[in-house]
Design a protein around this motif. Structure first.
Motif, PDB file in Angstrom:
ATOM      1  N   GLU A 232       0.840  -1.206   0.000  1.00 25.05           N
ATOM      2  CA  GLU A 232       0.000   0.000   0.000  1.00 25.05           C
ATOM      3  C   GLU A 232       0.872   1.253   0.000  1.00 25.05           C
ATOM      4  O   GLU A 232       0.553   2.242  -0.675  1.00 25.05           O
ATOM      5  CB  GLU A 232      -0.928  -0.019   1.213  1.00 25.05           C
ATOM      6  CG  GLU A 232      -2.026  -1.083   1.105  1.00 25.05           C
ATOM      7  CD  GLU A 232      -2.958  -1.109   2.296  1.00 25.05           C
ATOM      8  OE1 GLU A 232      -4.062  -1.658   2.173  1.00 25.05           O
ATOM      9  OE2 GLU A 232      -2.563  -0.581   3.373  1.00 25.05           O
TER      10      GLU A 232
ATOM     11  N   ILE B 114      -2.392  -6.844  -4.665  1.00 26.44           N
ATOM     12  CA  ILE B 114      -2.618  -6.108  -3.433  1.00 26.44           C
ATOM     13  C   ILE B 114      -3.538  -6.875  -2.477  1.00 26.44           C
ATOM     14  O   ILE B 114      -3.451  -6.721  -1.248  1.00 26.44           O
ATOM     15  CB  ILE B 114      -3.221  -4.710  -3.727  1.00 26.44           C
ATOM     16  CG1 ILE B 114      -3.188  -3.809  -2.495  1.00 26.44           C
ATOM     17  CG2 ILE B 114      -4.634  -4.819  -4.265  1.00 26.44           C
ATOM     18  CD1 ILE B 114      -1.808  -3.433  -2.028  1.00 26.44           C
TER      19      ILE B 114
ATOM     20  N   PRO C 191      -6.513   0.942  -3.595  1.00 22.31           N
ATOM     21  CA  PRO C 191      -6.134   0.529  -4.947  1.00 22.31           C
ATOM     22  C   PRO C 191      -7.189   0.868  -5.995  1.00 22.31           C
ATOM     23  O   PRO C 191      -6.850   1.091  -7.167  1.00 22.31           O
ATOM     24  CB  PRO C 191      -5.958  -0.985  -4.820  1.00 22.31           C
ATOM     25  CG  PRO C 191      -6.743  -1.367  -3.610  1.00 22.31           C
ATOM     26  CD  PRO C 191      -6.601  -0.204  -2.680  1.00 22.31           C
TER      27      PRO C 191
END
Length: 283
Positions: free
Chosen positions: A148, A158, A212
């Motif tokens: 992150e 992620i 994201p």
């Protein structure tokens, strides 16, 4: 980042709902008994699902009782507990402890620092008892924080650390079911992370937090994020369902199927509706 894996309660039969609620209240009670009153604040339906799943798979002996609690002092609540309830209670505290530490390191939240200190002593004892799970929780959250901080927005990458974290929690013991439980936990973990990012994106935008989906929310193939993201979530949960159906489950199978086939999707719809209502009120 919890509370998404829960039942579609209106579709449960009365006795099914009573057992579901019984396991939920049983977890709350064991959290208090094993880890103190403060630990009850970490109670989640996600861990209730894990108890139901592992209890259906291993069928341990159950203890049933009725007790009053702080939330419902007027009426005794039906509670169902077993040795897997104890495991889930400890995992809940351990996960919360590392999550609070992560929030303190990343965002310097004093509330997170205070919460981590509340659980520090008990978390240390749980970590000593469950070193495998403890190490994976710690390392996975550290890896997630690094990704992150680096601004990684590729969704599969992620969401992978949280998938790996949940994968480890689903393995109650090493046996022939371990590979299936790992994959089931992995995809449920990815689903939780992605859904959390999807629902929190507007709040994260306002606060300047990394998300994201704020990086990858551009239209894909002419579709908006609200068109393609639910499909990503469905595909992720479908992978979990494939693994779920490989397990020889009998006890409480209707409740479990309600959760994995209906509950998670109904919860998404409810959360989206709440988000839309908040946005209208802000206008």
């Amino acid at each position: 980042m919890f509370g998404y894996v829960m039942a579609n309660k209106p579709e449960l039969k009365v006795r099914e709902f009573e057992r579901y609620k019984g396991f939920y209240c049983g977890l709350c009670q064991r959290l208090k008994q094993r880890n103190g009153i403060a630990s009850q604040l970490t109670l989640t339906y996600d861990m209730t699902f894990l108890i139901l799943l592992l209890s259906s798979l291993y069928e341990p002996a159950e203890q049933k009782e009725r007790r009053r609690c702080l939330i419902h002092p007027a009426k005794k609540q039906h509670m169902i507990c077993n040795k897997i309830t104890d495991y889930a209670a400890d995992m809940n505290v351990l996960l919360s402890y590392y999550h609070f530490l992560d929030d303190w390191v990343d965002e310097r939240k004093y509330s997170a620092l205070f919460a981590s200190r509340l659980f520090h002593k008990r978390a240390g004892k749980i970590a000593a008892e469950y070193p495998r799970q403890s190490e994976v929780i710690r390392s996975s959250l550290e890896k997630l924080a690094r990704l992150e901080q680096q601004g990684v927005a590729e969704l599969d990458e992620i969401s992978r650390p949280f998938g790996e974290l949940m994968s480890e929690l689903f393995v109650y013991r090493s046996d022939a079911f371990e590979p299936i439980l790992r994959r089931l936990g992995f995809f449920i973990g990815k689903y939780i992370y992605l859904l959390d990012a999807y629902l929190d994106r507007e709040e994260d935008r306002k606060k300047g937090n990394f998300n994201p989906l704020l990086v990858s929310e551009q239209p894909r193939g002419g579709e908006t994020i609200d068109e393609w993201m639910p499909r990503v979530l469905d595909d992720t949960m479908r992978e979990a369902v494939i693994e779920f159906e490989k397990l020889p489950l009998e006890r409480d199978l209707p409740i479990l199927r309600n959760i994995v086939y209906e509950g998670v999707r109904i919860q998404l719809m409810k959360d989206l509706q709440k988000m839309e209502e908040r946005e209208k009120n802000d206008e």
